[in-house]
Design a protein around this motif. Structure first.
Motif, PDB file in Angstrom:
ATOM      1  N   TRP A 132       5.354  38.000  14.588  1.00  9.67           N
ATOM      2  CA  TRP A 132       4.124  37.667  13.873  1.00  9.67           C
ATOM      3  C   TRP A 132       3.657  36.266  14.250  1.00  9.67           C
ATOM      4  CZ3 TRP A 132       2.451  34.385   9.856  1.00  9.67           C
ATOM      5  CH2 TRP A 132       1.286  34.791   9.228  1.00  9.67           C
ATOM      6  N   GLU A 133       4.614  35.403  14.536  1.00 11.41           N
ATOM      7  CA  GLU A 133       4.284  34.041  14.943  1.00 11.41           C
ATOM      8  C   GLU A 133       3.600  34.026  16.313  1.00 11.41           C
ATOM      9  OE1 GLU A 133       6.712  29.907  15.559  1.00 11.41           O
ATOM     10  OE2 GLU A 133       7.446  31.309  14.051  1.00 11.41           O
ATOM     11  N   ASP A 134       4.056  34.906  17.223  1.00 11.39           N
ATOM     12  CA  ASP A 134       3.420  34.988  18.534  1.00 11.39           C
ATOM     13  C   ASP A 134       2.004  35.539  18.429  1.00 11.39           C
ATOM     14  OD1 ASP A 134       5.684  34.028  19.786  1.00 11.39           O
ATOM     15  OD2 ASP A 134       6.513  36.033  20.158  1.00 11.39           O
ATOM     16  N   LEU A 135       1.818  36.499  17.550  1.00  8.52           N
ATOM     17  CA  LEU A 135       0.490  37.099  17.384  1.00  8.52           C
ATOM     18  C   LEU A 135      -0.500  36.137  16.751  1.00  8.52           C
ATOM     19  CD1 LEU A 135       1.430  40.676  16.149  1.00  8.52           C
ATOM     20  CD2 LEU A 135       0.389  40.062  18.331  1.00  8.52           C
ATOM     21  N   ASN A 136      -0.035  35.215  15.936  1.00  6.32           N
ATOM     22  CA  ASN A 136      -0.914  34.293  15.206  1.00  6.32           C
ATOM     23  C   ASN A 136      -0.680  32.847  15.617  1.00  6.32           C
ATOM     24  OD1 ASN A 136      -2.200  36.251  13.369  1.00  6.32           O
ATOM     25  ND2 ASN A 136      -0.083  36.573  12.720  1.00  6.32           N
ATOM     26  N   ARG A 137      -0.521  32.609  16.901  1.00  7.26           N
ATOM     27  CA  ARG A 137      -0.246  31.275  17.423  1.00  7.26           C
ATOM     28  C   ARG A 137      -1.342  30.278  17.016  1.00  7.26           C
ATOM     29  NH1 ARG A 137       3.666  28.719  17.896  1.00  7.26           N
ATOM     30  NH2 ARG A 137       4.660  30.533  18.750  1.00  7.26           N
ATOM     31  N   ASP A 138      -2.616  30.702  17.060  1.00  8.08           N
ATOM     32  CA  ASP A 138      -3.711  29.801  16.694  1.00  8.08           C
ATOM     33  C   ASP A 138      -3.617  29.375  15.227  1.00  8.08           C
ATOM     34  OD1 ASP A 138      -4.731  29.963  19.247  1.00  8.08           O
ATOM     35  OD2 ASP A 138      -6.098  31.608  18.767  1.00  8.08           O
ATOM     36  N   LEU A 139      -3.252  30.302  14.367  1.00  9.19           N
ATOM     37  CA  LEU A 139      -3.115  29.981  12.952  1.00  9.19           C
ATOM     38  C   LEU A 139      -2.010  28.939  12.737  1.00  9.19           C
ATOM     39  CD1 LEU A 139      -3.767  30.560   9.945  1.00  9.19           C
ATOM     40  CD2 LEU A 139      -2.013  32.334  10.057  1.00  9.19           C
ATOM     41  N   PHE A 140      -0.877  29.110  13.383  1.00  8.43           N
ATOM     42  CA  PHE A 140       0.219  28.160  13.229  1.00  8.43           C
ATOM     43  C   PHE A 140      -0.134  26.803  13.830  1.00  8.43           C
ATOM     44  CE2 PHE A 140       2.713  31.986  12.438  1.00  8.43           C
ATOM     45  CZ  PHE A 140       3.444  31.573  11.333  1.00  8.43           C
ATOM     46  N   ASP A 141      -0.857  26.791  14.934  1.00  7.57           N
ATOM     47  CA  ASP A 141      -1.307  25.514  15.501  1.00  7.57           C
ATOM     48  C   ASP A 141      -2.246  24.797  14.540  1.00  7.57           C
ATOM     49  OD1 ASP A 141       0.198  25.924  17.753  1.00  7.57           O
ATOM     50  OD2 ASP A 141      -1.474  26.690  18.967  1.00  7.57           O
ATOM     51  N   ALA A 142      -3.142  25.552  13.897  1.00  5.75           N
ATOM     52  CA  ALA A 142      -4.065  24.953  12.933  1.00  5.75           C
ATOM     53  C   ALA A 142      -3.314  24.403  11.731  1.00  5.75           C
ATOM     54  CB  ALA A 142      -5.096  25.984  12.485  1.00  5.75           C
ATOM     55  N   ILE A 143      -2.291  25.112  11.270  1.00  4.34           N
ATOM     56  CA  ILE A 143      -1.502  24.643  10.132  1.00  4.34           C
ATOM     57  C   ILE A 143      -0.753  23.361  10.486  1.00  4.34           C
ATOM     58  CG2 ILE A 143       0.515  25.178   8.704  1.00  4.34           C
ATOM     59  CD1 ILE A 143      -0.481  28.085   8.666  1.00  4.34           C
ATOM     60  N   HIS A 144      -0.182  23.281  11.678  1.00  6.83           N
ATOM     61  CA  HIS A 144       0.525  22.062  12.100  1.00  6.83           C
ATOM     62  C   HIS A 144      -0.442  20.884  12.222  1.00  6.83           C
ATOM     63  CE1 HIS A 144       4.444  23.811  12.568  1.00  6.83           C
ATOM     64  NE2 HIS A 144       3.973  24.778  13.354  1.00  6.83           N
ATOM     65  N   LEU A 145      -1.641  21.142  12.747  1.00 12.32           N
ATOM     66  CA  LEU A 145      -2.647  20.082  12.841  1.00 12.32           C
ATOM     67  C   LEU A 145      -3.061  19.624  11.447  1.00 12.32           C
ATOM     68  CD1 LEU A 145      -4.578  18.369  14.561  1.00 12.32           C
ATOM     69  CD2 LEU A 145      -6.207  20.267  14.408  1.00 12.32           C
ATOM     70  N   GLU A 146      -3.235  20.562  10.542  1.00  9.67           N
ATOM     71  CA  GLU A 146      -3.600  20.209   9.173  1.00  9.67           C
ATOM     72  C   GLU A 146      -2.516  19.361   8.506  1.00  9.67           C
ATOM     73  OE1 GLU A 146      -4.763  22.415   4.982  1.00  9.67           O
ATOM     74  OE2 GLU A 146      -4.234  23.603   6.734  1.00  9.67           O
ATOM     75  N   LYS A 147      -1.263  19.669   8.751  1.00 15.37           N
ATOM     76  CA  LYS A 147      -0.177  18.877   8.180  1.00 15.37           C
ATOM     77  C   LYS A 147      -0.196  17.449   8.723  1.00 15.37           C
ATOM     78  CE  LYS A 147       3.890  20.778   7.470  1.00 15.37           C
ATOM     79  NZ  LYS A 147       5.146  21.497   7.703  1.00 15.37           N
ATOM     80  N   ARG A 148      -0.473  17.305  10.010  1.00 21.07           N
ATOM     81  CA  ARG A 148      -0.531  15.959  10.594  1.00 21.07           C
ATOM     82  C   ARG A 148      -1.687  15.158  10.009  1.00 21.07           C
ATOM     83  NH1 ARG A 148       0.027  18.582  15.935  1.00 21.07           N
ATOM     84  NH2 ARG A 148       2.253  18.817  16.249  1.00 21.07           N
ATOM     85  N   VAL A 149      -2.866  15.779   9.909  1.00 15.70           N
ATOM     86  CA  VAL A 149      -4.032  15.089   9.366  1.00 15.70           C
ATOM     87  C   VAL A 149      -3.789  14.717   7.906  1.00 15.70           C
ATOM     88  CG1 VAL A 149      -6.467  15.396   8.749  1.00 15.70           C
ATOM     89  CG2 VAL A 149      -5.667  16.090  10.998  1.00 15.70           C
ATOM     90  N   LEU A 150      -3.183  15.623   7.146  1.00 10.47           N
ATOM     91  CA  LEU A 150      -2.886  15.340   5.749  1.00 10.47           C
ATOM     92  C   LEU A 150      -1.899  14.187   5.627  1.00 10.47           C
ATOM     93  CD1 LEU A 150      -3.527  16.293   2.895  1.00 10.47           C
ATOM     94  CD2 LEU A 150      -1.550  17.779   3.043  1.00 10.47           C
ATOM     95  N   ALA A 151      -0.915  14.111   6.509  1.00  6.26           N
ATOM     96  CA  ALA A 151       0.036  13.000   6.480  1.00  6.26           C
ATOM     97  C   ALA A 151      -0.671  11.674   6.766  1.00  6.26           C
ATOM     98  CB  ALA A 151       1.157  13.238   7.491  1.00  6.26           C
TER      99      ALA A 151
END
Length: 157
Positions: A13-32
């Motif tokens: 599921w992670e491979d299928l939704n790579r863009d979603l996980f990249d967006a979540i990681h970017l959001e975590k960095r911006v929030l930090a």
């Protein structure tokens, strides 16, 4: 994957939704980054408050010096006052943060579409480690500013 017959391939599921996980990681960095900026602004507010208290207490310091209080005792007195004020502020801030997080965790105040997100409420993870770091940083800023303010006030003529 290795147990599949030839010609078949499995995707997670992670491979299928790579863009979603990249967006979540970017959001975590911006929030930090945003949270770091909020902590810096709070630290500057603590510094400005203690500086204003130091300036407003100049007359009291002069009276205490005229009555014979040594400079080091005067500095110690103002450092203790600054640390007391800073400790109360850090404690109240942590309590308000814990309280708001607990309320948001228990009560469904933020509506979430269960059909879309597979969640019925917003999950919150209250990290004691992060809260400890923030509290320690706040107390450290209060200590440093109180120390400098007390020393400067004691040196004033």
């Amino acid at each position: 994957k290795d147990d599949l017959p030839p010609g078949y391939d499995a995707m997670t599921w992670e491979d299928l939704n790579r863009d979603l996980f990249d967006a979540i990681h970017l959001e975590k960095r911006v929030l930090a980054i945003i949270m770091g900026m909020i902590v810096i602004v709070a630290a500057l507010n603590i510094i400005s408050l203690l500086a204003l208290i130091m300036l407003s207490r100049r007359h009291e310091a002069n009276i205490l010096r005229a009555l014979g209080m040594p400079r080091h005792m005067l500095a110690k007195l103002f450092r203790a006052g600054g640390m007391r004020l800073g400790s109360i502020g850090v404690l109240l801030g942590l309590m308000l943060g814990f309280g708001a997080s607990w309320i948001l965790n228990v009560l469904p105040l933020i509506p979430i579409e269960k059909e879309i997100y597979f969640l019925d409420r917003l999950p919150l993870d209250i990290s004691p480690f992060v809260c400890g770091i923030i509290g320690t940083f706040g107390l450290g800023v209060c200590f440093i500013v109180s120390w400098f303010a007390g020393a400067k006030l004691a040196r004033m003529e």
